[in-house]
Motif scaffolding. Structure first.
Motif, short mmCIF file in Angstrom:
data_model
loop_
_atom_site.label_atom_id
_atom_site.label_comp_id
_atom_site.label_asym_id
_atom_site.label_seq_id
_atom_site.Cartn_x
_atom_site.Cartn_y
_atom_site.Cartn_z
N ILE A 9 0.85 -1.18 0.00
CA ILE A 9 0.00 0.00 0.00
C ILE A 9 0.89 1.24 0.00
CG2 ILE A 9 -1.78 1.27 1.24
CD1 ILE A 9 -2.61 -1.40 2.52
N GLY A 11 0.46 5.30 -0.44
CA GLY A 11 -0.44 6.44 -0.56
C GLY A 11 -1.90 6.04 -0.70
N GLY A 12 -2.29 4.94 -0.08
CA GLY A 12 -3.67 4.48 -0.16
C GLY A 12 -3.99 3.68 -1.40
N VAL A 13 -2.98 3.45 -2.26
CA VAL A 13 -3.19 2.68 -3.48
C VAL A 13 -2.65 1.27 -3.27
CG1 VAL A 13 -2.63 2.51 -5.93
CG2 VAL A 13 -2.99 4.75 -4.89
N LEU A 14 -3.50 0.28 -3.52
CA LEU A 14 -3.07 -1.10 -3.39
C LEU A 14 -2.33 -1.54 -4.65
CD1 LEU A 14 -6.30 -2.72 -1.91
CD2 LEU A 14 -4.21 -2.20 -0.70
#
Length: 67
Positions: A9, A11-14
């Motif tokens: 993860i 910056g909140g992106v998987l």
């Protein structure tokens, strides 16, 4: 039993596990390049770039199998 894949993860992106394996492979290849230069890896093959790419694909495959 299903295998759960650990996602990275940022910056909140998987990010898929493949991206993590790809980054680790890139780091390994960057570390191995000076060693390959010393042992004359490029002189062993007619197309050194393809041989190095094959080495990277092999390392990526091993990482995927191990983790």
């Amino acid at each position: 039993m299903a295998h759960t894949f650990p996602e990275l993860i940022i910056g909140g992106v998987l990010l898929a596990p493949f991206v993590t394996h790809l980054m680790v492979t890139l780091v390994i290849i960057i570390v191995l390049r000076p060693l390959l230069l010393v042992i004359g890896f490029a002189k062993m093959f007619s197309h050194a770039a393809i041989a190095e790419l094959s080495l990277g694909v092999t390392i990526l495959g091993l990482l995927i199998l191990l983790f």
